[in-house]
Design a protein around this motif. Structure first.
Motif, PDB file in Angstrom:
ATOM      1  N   ILE A  53       0.822  -1.035  -0.002  1.00  0.00           N
ATOM      2  CA  ILE A  53      -0.190   0.001   0.011  1.00  0.00           C
ATOM      3  C   ILE A  53       0.899   1.067  -0.077  1.00  0.00           C
ATOM      4  N   TRP A  54       0.497   2.115  -0.729  1.00  0.00           N
ATOM      5  CA  TRP A  54       1.424   3.602  -0.970  1.00  0.00           C
ATOM      6  C   TRP A  54       0.700   4.637  -0.287  1.00  0.00           C
ATOM      7  N   ARG A  55       1.510   5.739   0.110  1.00  0.00           N
ATOM      8  CA  ARG A  55       1.055   7.185   0.222  1.00  0.00           C
ATOM      9  C   ARG A  55       0.276   6.998   1.437  1.00  0.00           C
ATOM     10  N   LYS A  56      -0.713   7.950   1.672  1.00  0.00           N
ATOM     11  CA  LYS A  56      -1.626   8.115   2.681  1.00  0.00           C
ATOM     12  C   LYS A  56      -2.319   6.799   2.904  1.00  0.00           C
ATOM     13  N   GLN A  57      -2.680   6.032   2.347  1.00  0.00           N
ATOM     14  CA  GLN A  57      -3.389   4.954   2.716  1.00  0.00           C
ATOM     15  C   GLN A  57      -2.443   3.825   3.327  1.00  0.00           C
ATOM     16  N   ALA A  58      -1.256   4.083   2.843  1.00  0.00           N
ATOM     17  CA  ALA A  58      -0.200   3.168   3.760  1.00  0.00           C
ATOM     18  C   ALA A  58      -0.072   3.822   5.465  1.00  0.00           C
ATOM     19  N   GLU A  59      -0.392   4.850   5.492  1.00  0.00           N
ATOM     20  CA  GLU A  59      -0.056   5.480   6.812  1.00  0.00           C
ATOM     21  C   GLU A  59      -1.260   5.318   7.635  1.00  0.00           C
ATOM     22  N   ASN A  60      -2.269   5.418   7.091  1.00  0.00           N
ATOM     23  CA  ASN A  60      -3.830   4.854   7.518  1.00  0.00           C
ATOM     24  C   ASN A  60      -3.766   3.407   8.170  1.00  0.00           C
ATOM     25  N   VAL A  61      -3.263   2.594   7.073  1.00  0.00           N
ATOM     26  CA  VAL A  61      -3.206   1.064   7.368  1.00  0.00           C
ATOM     27  C   VAL A  61      -2.477   0.930   8.700  1.00  0.00           C
ATOM     28  N   ALA A  62      -1.374   1.565   8.631  1.00  0.00           N
ATOM     29  CA  ALA A  62      -0.394   1.376   9.647  1.00  0.00           C
ATOM     30  C   ALA A  62      -0.867   1.815  11.024  1.00  0.00           C
ATOM     31  N   ASN A  63      -1.601   2.851  11.078  1.00  0.00           N
ATOM     32  CA  ASN A  63      -2.149   3.417  12.152  1.00  0.00           C
ATOM     33  C   ASN A  63      -3.543   2.644  12.836  1.00  0.00           C
ATOM     34  N   TYR A  64      -4.348   2.107  11.793  1.00  0.00           N
ATOM     35  CA  TYR A  64      -5.284   1.618  12.241  1.00  0.00           C
ATOM     36  C   TYR A  64      -5.550   0.143  12.049  1.00  0.00           C
ATOM     37  N   LEU A  65      -4.751  -0.717  11.422  1.00  0.00           N
ATOM     38  CA  LEU A  65      -4.889  -1.930  11.322  1.00  0.00           C
ATOM     39  C   LEU A  65      -3.866  -2.760  12.338  1.00  0.00           C
ATOM     40  N   ARG A  66      -4.222  -3.870  12.858  1.00  0.00           N
ATOM     41  CA  ARG A  66      -3.412  -4.777  13.533  1.00  0.00           C
ATOM     42  C   ARG A  66      -3.495  -6.072  13.081  1.00  0.00           C
ATOM     43  N   LYS A  67      -2.574  -6.933  13.640  1.00  0.00           N
ATOM     44  CA  LYS A  67      -2.710  -8.414  13.197  1.00  0.00           C
ATOM     45  C   LYS A  67      -4.122  -8.774  13.819  1.00  0.00           C
ATOM     46  N   GLY A  68      -4.718  -9.825  12.694  1.00  0.00           N
ATOM     47  CA  GLY A  68      -6.118 -10.261  13.269  1.00  0.00           C
ATOM     48  C   GLY A  68      -7.350  -9.182  12.768  1.00  0.00           C
ATOM     49  N   SER A  69      -7.033  -7.927  12.035  1.00  0.00           N
ATOM     50  CA  SER A  69      -7.807  -6.957  11.595  1.00  0.00           C
ATOM     51  C   SER A  69      -8.514  -7.597  10.297  1.00  0.00           C
ATOM     52  N   LEU A  70      -9.782  -7.343   9.943  1.00  0.00           N
ATOM     53  CA  LEU A  70     -10.429  -7.707   8.914  1.00  0.00           C
ATOM     54  C   LEU A  70     -10.387  -6.464   7.855  1.00  0.00           C
ATOM     55  N   ALA A  71      -9.979  -6.887   6.753  1.00  0.00           N
ATOM     56  CA  ALA A  71      -9.729  -5.639   5.758  1.00  0.00           C
ATOM     57  C   ALA A  71     -10.167  -6.112   4.334  1.00  0.00           C
ATOM     58  N   GLY A  72     -10.421  -5.222   3.482  1.00  0.00           N
ATOM     59  CA  GLY A  72     -10.841  -5.449   2.219  1.00  0.00           C
ATOM     60  C   GLY A  72     -10.149  -4.824   1.241  1.00  0.00           C
ATOM     61  N   VAL A  73      -9.267  -5.321   0.544  1.00  0.00           N
ATOM     62  CA  VAL A  73      -8.197  -4.909  -0.551  1.00  0.00           C
ATOM     63  C   VAL A  73      -8.693  -4.650  -1.959  1.00  0.00           C
ATOM     64  N   ASP A  74      -8.702  -3.627  -2.741  1.00  0.00           N
ATOM     65  CA  ASP A  74      -8.889  -3.643  -4.224  1.00  0.00           C
ATOM     66  C   ASP A  74      -7.613  -3.272  -4.830  1.00  0.00           C
ATOM     67  N   GLY A  75      -6.918  -3.703  -5.906  1.00  0.00           N
ATOM     68  CA  GLY A  75      -5.975  -3.550  -6.560  1.00  0.00           C
ATOM     69  C   GLY A  75      -5.620  -4.426  -7.766  1.00  0.00           C
ATOM     70  N   ARG A  76      -4.232  -4.254  -7.962  1.00  0.00           N
ATOM     71  CA  ARG A  76      -3.908  -5.129  -9.203  1.00  0.00           C
ATOM     72  C   ARG A  76      -2.438  -6.107  -8.667  1.00  0.00           C
ATOM     73  N   LEU A  77      -2.534  -7.045  -9.498  1.00  0.00           N
ATOM     74  CA  LEU A  77      -1.257  -7.865  -9.166  1.00  0.00           C
ATOM     75  C   LEU A  77      -0.274  -7.636 -10.115  1.00  0.00           C
ATOM     76  N   GLN A  78       0.987  -7.736  -9.213  1.00  0.00           N
ATOM     77  CA  GLN A  78       2.431  -7.369 -10.003  1.00  0.00           C
ATOM     78  C   GLN A  78       3.349  -8.139  -9.357  1.00  0.00           C
ATOM     79  N   THR A  79       4.135  -8.512 -10.610  1.00  0.00           N
ATOM     80  CA  THR A  79       5.343  -9.269 -10.316  1.00  0.00           C
ATOM     81  C   THR A  79       6.609  -8.709 -10.594  1.00  0.00           C
ATOM     82  N   ARG A  80       7.390  -8.667  -9.642  1.00  0.00           N
ATOM     83  CA  ARG A  80       8.933  -8.262  -9.694  1.00  0.00           C
ATOM     84  C   ARG A  80       9.912  -9.057  -9.400  1.00  0.00           C
ATOM     85  N   ASN A  81      11.260  -8.703  -9.676  1.00  0.00           N
ATOM     86  CA  ASN A  81      12.287  -9.666  -9.476  1.00  0.00           C
ATOM     87  C   ASN A  81      13.542  -8.926  -9.081  1.00  0.00           C
TER      88      ASN A  81
END
Length: 163
Positions: A53-81
């Motif tokens: 997760i990038w930018r402000k959404q990343a900070e929100n996730v870090a501030n409000y979610l913890r291990k065990g939290s239920l979350a929904g994610v909408d995004g795209r699949l990416q492969t890197r090496n």
């Protein structure tokens, strides 16, 4: 072309928040997403999916979610090496989140994940940690409901309908 991923699951660990040299926030989480079927022993299995997760959404996730939290994610699949210390090429597949939805109110999960093996919808017939979603709400009787049926037909004209 279409590359769209939608996931609902529980965090397997606390979010890891870092910043790029340019000061852009980036968080990584792993979601445990239950499979919709049981294995031969009758147990539910889960897939553990890495999410970035990038930018402000990343900070929100870090501030409000913890291990065990239920979350929904909408995004795209990416492969890197990249090449590791031993000179071998390592491939990574992850979901890059466009949005993350917090699916529980703060403090409603048990911080232990979905230990009982129930599904992520929390259905009571599957076992697991069936969190009571109505905790903390006042008990309203059905008489407070203006749409409760008292045996009489409801009189609504076509002009009152929004469609």
């Amino acid at each position: 072309m279409l590359n769209r991923v939608v996931l609902v699951g529980r965090l397997t660990r606390d979010p890891e928040l870092k910043y790029t040299p340019n000061g852009i926030a980036v968080a990584s989480i792993t979601l445990a997403v239950n499979r919709p079927f049981s294995n031969q022993q009758g147990n539910r299995e889960a897939d553990f999916i890495n999410v970035v997760i990038w930018r402000k959404q990343a900070e929100n996730v870090a501030n409000y979610l913890r291990k065990g939290s239920l979350a929904g994610v909408d995004g795209r699949l990416q492969t890197r090496n990249y090449e590791n210390n031993e000179g071998k090429k390592v491939f990574i597949t992850e979901v890059v989140a466009d949005s993350v939805q917090f699916l529980e109110t703060k403090g409603s999960n048990n911080s232990g994940g979905n230990q009982g093996g129930g599904d992520y919808y929390g259905s009571p017939n599957q076992g697991g940690n069936n969190n009571n979603q109505n905790q903390g709400r006042s008990n309203q009787s059905f008489s407070d409901d203006p749409f409760a049926s008292d045996g009489k037909p409801i009189d609504i004209s076509d002009d009152d309908l929004p469609f």
